[in-house]
Design an enzyme around this catalytic site. Structure first.
Site, PDB file in Angstrom:
ATOM      1  CB  CYS A   2       4.004   9.261  34.247  1.00 54.03           C
ATOM      2  SG  CYS A   2       4.112   8.063  32.911  1.00 54.03           S
ATOM      3  CB  CYS A  21       0.506   1.998  33.832  1.00 49.99           C
ATOM      4  SG  CYS A  21       2.009   1.740  32.868  1.00 49.99           S
ATOM      5  CB  CYS A  30       2.308   6.482  38.178  1.00 48.89           C
ATOM      6  SG  CYS A  30       2.832   4.779  38.382  1.00 48.89           S
ATOM      7  CD  GLU A  75      -9.373 -12.021  36.458  1.00 43.34           C
ATOM      8  OE1 GLU A  75      -8.534 -11.946  35.553  1.00 43.34           O
ATOM      9  OE2 GLU A  75      -9.609 -11.078  37.239  1.00 43.34           O
ATOM     10  CB  CYS A 115       8.559   4.006  36.348  1.00 44.05           C
ATOM     11  SG  CYS A 115       8.118   3.536  34.668  1.00 44.05           S
TER      12      CYS A 115
HETATM   13 FE1  SF4 Z   1       3.408   3.422  33.893  1.00 42.19          FE
HETATM   14 FE2  SF4 Z   1       5.865   4.085  34.715  1.00 42.19          FE
HETATM   15 FE3  SF4 Z   1       4.183   5.993  33.964  1.00 42.19          FE
HETATM   16 FE4  SF4 Z   1       3.769   4.616  36.223  1.00 42.19          FE
HETATM   17  S1  SF4 Z   1       5.466   6.002  35.780  1.00 42.19           S
HETATM   18  S2  SF4 Z   1       2.226   5.171  34.684  1.00 42.19           S
HETATM   19  S3  SF4 Z   1       4.491   2.576  35.656  1.00 42.19           S
HETATM   20  S4  SF4 Z   1       5.007   4.384  32.660  1.00 42.19           S
END
Ligand code: SF4
Length: 363
Positions: free
Chosen positions: A216, A209, A219, A54, A225
């Site tokens: 997106c 992200c 995602c 970390e 989101c």
């Molecule tokens: Fe990030 Fe939202 Fe795009 Fe997902 S949908 S990658 S959380 S900005």
């Protein structure tokens, strides 16, 4: 907006409360297919190994960290070994990773863990946070990843994901905005499978992200989101307020002897490059020449035309103007200095100023 870390409740946060419940299941399902599970610190995630990883991963990419991590763990396999090692050895293992305060803090913290906790990192998050270099997010990550304890994290990746998911405005590292992000981090952390969730939110921030051009369409949280739904991924998180960095200049001597060894001087233990070995450095050219005449009177300045180095630190930038000298007479020992032979290198930590010189002028 709330000012503390009160539970999500009330009309203002009804939307967020509904969203938080959907985050962990989606993220965990995504992580089963896409998460990383073969990183060296994941194979035997003891508190010590997670701690080292970390700290190394702060400000540094995974691919860069892996070889450093493996070398570090081989040399310092546990807290006792790290505490027993000279600081020079620790800085030597860190040379090239940058942000050396991280290594100095690790070493100091290892001493404290041996003194106060019998060489075992404490399980209590408050005790963990008293150690140098361990803030709330790092402490949470250590306990979540190594012990499965339910603690939220809010590293740079998690901060970015949460700020976008919940469309959180404002400077994400200070004041009410930071408090709000911690509240959301706490609310999103599930009761079970905490290590997997913690790794998943870090992985999502790093791989999907991303800071610029988030993916997106890949995602798992796209439906939830708010930034995506309003087309504000680029605006969030809000840019941090940073003061302009002042620029300072200094003079450094690149002195080689007849065998090609480079004269290095140890930096003061506090301040930038603290405890590392660097080029003898001075505020003015006159000071540098006076020092040279005093300590190595037969040395000759060979070059003034070497390009300056530019180093960026957190609070300022440094332009290092280089003067190259040669010392052909018998090698002299100078207090606080050492002659560094790259073919038989001492196990000490080197500044970037030195590694750049070794890579360019001292081939
Ligand atoms: Fe990030 Fe939202 Fe795009 Fe997902 S949908 S990658 S959380 S900005």
């Amino acid at each position: 907006m709330p000012t503390g870390e009160e539970p999500l409740a009330g009309a203002t946060h009804a939307r967020d409360a509904a969203l938080t419940e959907s985050i962990a299941p989606s993220l965990l399902a995504w992580a089963e297919r896409n998460g990383r599970c073969d990183l060296p610190w994941q194979l035997d995630p003891t508190p010590y190994r997670v701690w080292v990883s970390e700290i190394m991963l702060q400000q540094t990419q995974v691919a860069t960290v892996i070889p450093y991590y493996e070398g570090f763990i081989e040399r310092f396999p546990d807290v006792a070994a790290l505490a027993a090692a000279p600081l020079d050895e620790v800085l030597h293992a860190w040379t090239g990773l940058g942000y050396y305060a991280r290594a100095r803090n690790l070493h100091r913290a290892a001493h404290l863990v041996v003194e106060r906790h019998d060489g075992c990192l404490p399980d209590a998050i408050d005790a963990l946070q008293t150690l140098p270099g361990i803030g709330r997010s790092t402490a949470g990550a250590i306990l979540a990843l190594s012990r499965g304890a339910r603690h939220p994290i809010l590293d740079g990746n998690a901060r970015r994901v949460l700020a976008r998911l919940f469309a959180v405005e404002g400077d994400p590292v200070s004041g009410d905005t930071l408090s709000r992000l911690w509240t959301l981090a706490e609310a999103c952390t599930p009761q079970d499978r905490v290590p997997e969730y913690t790794q998943a939110i870090m992985d999502l921030g790093a791989a999907v992200c991303r800071r610029s051009r988030p993916l997106c369409d890949e995602c798992p949280l796209q439906d939830a989101c708010l930034a995506y739904r309003t087309g504000r991924q680029r605006e969030l998180p809000s840019p941090r307020r940073r003061a302009a960095r002042p620029c300072q200049s200094a003079y450094a001597l690149v002195i080689r002897d007849a065998h090609g060894a480079l004269l290095l001087q140890r930096r003061p233990s506090v301040g930038v490059w603290g405890g590392l070995w660097s080029l003898p450095q001075f505020e003015t050219e006159k000071e540098s020449l006076l020092w040279l005449a005093t300590h190595l009177p037969t040395a000759i300045i060979e070059r003034h035309d070497v390009p300056s180095q530019r180093h960026v630190f957190t609070h300022y930038e440094l332009e290092l103007r280089l003067r190259v000298a040669r010392h052909d007479a018998t090698r002299r020992e100078i207090a606080g200095c050492t002659w560094y032979d790259r073919h038989n290198p001492a196990r000490v930590g080197l500044t970037r100023a030195v590694t750049e010189i070794l890579d360019t002028l001292c081939q």
